[in-house]
Design a protein around this motif. Sequence first.
Motif, short mmCIF file in Angstrom:
data_model
loop_
_atom_site.label_atom_id
_atom_site.label_comp_id
_atom_site.label_asym_id
_atom_site.label_seq_id
_atom_site.Cartn_x
_atom_site.Cartn_y
_atom_site.Cartn_z
N GLU A 131 -6.84 9.36 -7.10
CA GLU A 131 -6.14 8.10 -6.84
C GLU A 131 -6.13 7.73 -5.36
OE1 GLU A 131 -4.38 9.76 -10.67
OE2 GLU A 131 -5.11 10.54 -8.76
N ASP A 132 -6.43 8.70 -4.48
CA ASP A 132 -6.51 8.37 -3.06
C ASP A 132 -7.67 7.43 -2.75
OD1 ASP A 132 -4.25 9.84 -2.29
OD2 ASP A 132 -5.41 11.70 -2.11
N ARG A 133 -8.55 7.23 -3.71
CA ARG A 133 -9.64 6.26 -3.54
C ARG A 133 -9.21 4.83 -3.84
NH1 ARG A 133 -14.53 8.95 -3.06
NH2 ARG A 133 -14.50 11.14 -3.72
N TRP A 134 -8.01 4.66 -4.37
CA TRP A 134 -7.55 3.30 -4.63
C TRP A 134 -7.59 2.48 -3.34
CZ3 TRP A 134 -2.40 3.65 -7.94
CH2 TRP A 134 -2.71 4.24 -9.17
N GLU A 135 -7.90 1.21 -3.48
CA GLU A 135 -8.00 0.32 -2.32
C GLU A 135 -6.71 0.29 -1.51
OE1 GLU A 135 -9.99 -2.53 0.15
OE2 GLU A 135 -10.79 -1.33 -1.51
N ASN A 136 -5.58 0.38 -2.18
CA ASN A 136 -4.28 0.24 -1.51
C ASN A 136 -3.57 1.58 -1.32
OD1 ASN A 136 -3.87 0.61 -4.20
ND2 ASN A 136 -2.65 -1.26 -4.52
N VAL A 137 -4.32 2.66 -1.22
CA VAL A 137 -3.76 3.98 -0.90
C VAL A 137 -4.39 4.47 0.40
CG1 VAL A 137 -3.60 6.39 -1.61
CG2 VAL A 137 -3.25 4.58 -3.29
N TYR A 138 -3.54 4.89 1.34
CA TYR A 138 -3.98 5.38 2.64
C TYR A 138 -3.63 6.87 2.73
CZ TYR A 138 -3.70 0.33 3.49
OH TYR A 138 -3.82 -1.05 3.39
N PRO A 139 -4.58 7.76 2.54
CA PRO A 139 -4.29 9.20 2.58
C PRO A 139 -3.87 9.67 3.97
CG PRO A 139 -6.40 8.74 1.50
CD PRO A 139 -5.98 7.48 2.18
N THR A 140 -3.24 10.84 4.00
CA THR A 140 -2.84 11.45 5.26
C THR A 140 -3.75 12.63 5.60
OG1 THR A 140 -1.19 12.71 4.00
CG2 THR A 140 -0.40 10.80 5.23
N LEU A 141 -3.97 12.82 6.88
CA LEU A 141 -4.71 13.97 7.40
C LEU A 141 -3.72 15.04 7.82
CD1 LEU A 141 -7.20 12.01 9.71
CD2 LEU A 141 -7.58 12.76 7.34
N MET A 142 -3.97 16.28 7.42
CA MET A 142 -3.05 17.38 7.69
C MET A 142 -3.75 18.42 8.57
SD MET A 142 -0.18 19.06 7.24
CE MET A 142 0.66 18.15 5.94
N PRO A 143 -3.49 18.45 9.88
CA PRO A 143 -4.17 19.42 10.74
C PRO A 143 -3.62 20.84 10.62
CG PRO A 143 -2.71 18.04 12.04
CD PRO A 143 -2.68 17.48 10.64
N GLN A 144 -2.29 20.96 10.56
CA GLN A 144 -1.63 22.25 10.53
C GLN A 144 -0.24 22.02 9.92
OE1 GLN A 144 -2.21 24.48 14.46
NE2 GLN A 144 -2.42 22.39 15.16
N TRP A 145 0.42 23.10 9.52
CA TRP A 145 1.78 22.96 8.98
C TRP A 145 2.52 24.28 9.10
CZ3 TRP A 145 5.01 19.19 7.77
CH2 TRP A 145 6.14 19.48 7.00
N ALA A 150 0.85 -1.19 0.00
CA ALA A 150 0.00 0.00 0.00
C ALA A 150 0.88 1.24 0.00
CB ALA A 150 -0.93 -0.01 1.22
N VAL A 151 0.23 2.37 -0.23
CA VAL A 151 0.87 3.68 -0.29
C VAL A 151 0.30 4.57 0.80
CG1 VAL A 151 1.03 5.79 -1.67
CG2 VAL A 151 1.38 3.57 -2.76
N MET A 152 1.17 5.29 1.50
CA MET A 152 0.75 6.38 2.36
C MET A 152 0.93 7.66 1.57
SD MET A 152 2.37 7.89 5.94
CE MET A 152 2.80 6.27 6.57
N GLU A 180 -10.90 -3.25 6.55
CA GLU A 180 -9.50 -3.34 6.96
C GLU A 180 -8.66 -2.25 6.32
OE1 GLU A 180 -7.16 -6.00 8.69
OE2 GLU A 180 -8.93 -5.51 9.88
N HIS A 181 -9.10 -1.75 5.15
CA HIS A 181 -8.30 -0.80 4.38
C HIS A 181 -8.82 0.63 4.48
CE1 HIS A 181 -7.07 -4.41 1.62
NE2 HIS A 181 -6.62 -4.52 2.85
N GLN A 182 -9.76 0.88 5.35
CA GLN A 182 -10.27 2.25 5.53
C GLN A 182 -9.33 2.99 6.49
OE1 GLN A 182 -14.46 2.44 6.43
NE2 GLN A 182 -15.00 1.06 4.76
N ILE A 183 -8.09 3.15 6.02
CA ILE A 183 -7.00 3.66 6.84
C ILE A 183 -6.66 5.08 6.42
CG2 ILE A 183 -4.56 3.37 7.42
CD1 ILE A 183 -4.95 0.36 7.03
N LEU A 225 -12.37 11.08 4.80
CA LEU A 225 -13.16 9.90 5.13
C LEU A 225 -14.03 9.48 3.95
CD1 LEU A 225 -14.19 10.82 8.78
CD2 LEU A 225 -12.67 8.97 8.08
N GLY A 226 -14.47 10.45 3.17
CA GLY A 226 -15.24 10.11 1.97
C GLY A 226 -14.43 9.35 0.95
#
Length: 386
Positions: free
Chosen positions: A292-306, A241-243, A344-347, A335-336
């Motif tokens: 592509e973040d909807r791919w089954e094997n892609v786990y997106p990141t959440l960005m609160p601040q930077w 998978a990909v982060m 298992e992959h809703q990461i 989440l959408g």
Amino acid sequence: MKPRIIGLYLPQYHPIPENDEWWGKGFTEWTNVAKAKPQFRGHYQPRIPADLGFYDLRLPEVREQQALLAREAGLEGFCYYHYWMGNGRQLLERPFNEVLQSGKPDFPFCLCWANHDWTNKTWQKGSSLRKDPMIAQMHYSTDDHRAHFMALLPAFRDPRYITVDGKPLFAVWAPRDIPNCRQFIDLWQQMARDNGLPGLHLVGYTQNSSGRSTKNGKMTLWDANQATERYQEVLDMGFDAVMSYGLGRAQTICNGKFKKLLYYLSYNKKFIPPIPMRTDYAKVMRHYYVAEDRWENVYPTLMPQWDRTPREGYRSDPLINSTPDKFQASVEEALGLVKEKRPEHQILFLKSWNEWGEGNYVEPDLKYGHGYIQALRSAIENYKDQ
């Protein structure tokens, strides 16, 4: 049904001999955080921690309190950054080793190998872009890969270790930097099976675009349409998978390539901007994710601040105007992206739980209190109710 949100966790909040030698006695992440100053009108600096104060991760009480806060936020667990430099040498390993050996806190975890050189880019303000190596990665030999796996086997066997499809999750920060990466992956998968595990679930981190084309080496300045190529490249190495991470692409879309070029020149000390090249958080987050973040094997990141100005000063590109409400909206969008995937992959990886020197955290601070934690919790509750 609850999404699987895993918080990236920085263990750099305790003194170590290397930091004492290089940057002064007692240096930790807090050193730059505490002395940060506003770089422009309205700039939110310094950022002062609230509930936990300027904590020391050698204290088990701190680690327990962090786990309580993470549960409050709805996290499944922490993903500890793991600094294996090769030949058995590790850095910042004490907090996780104590979590592993003590069994406390009773909170799930996994590991992300931060497989980059230890340079003066890593923590120090001002000279942070010279990239002078202090400890270079030495992860090239098969023998070292074997030693690395065996050092982590007790963690993989721990009942708290986070699994995907029954396999321990292990992330790699810079997959393209591992020579003969497929050989490394095949070796670790075989060693996992030889030691009674069903295998590993290996996740490679990558931006969804790059400042340099991976095909012909030409400068592209964060081409907006590289995600398929970037993700597939990591999967083709053998990762499960990909982060994914989209900040560079999103900032380029918001600011235009000319401003991004100026930042690139600043990053390489060829241009000194009068103030940091800041971008509005909400605008950036509208372009942060890709289809592509909807791919089954892609786990997106959440960005609160930077906001890396505590480390880099003017040579930075902070996000401004982030609030808990805006963060909640971005979490709900993410989440959408995962809702149609197998449970298992809703990461989603929270980037990050506690990177205070990058202004990239959800832990309580004096300005927003538990606001970011509550925003994350609210987004998860809304998702569960759908």
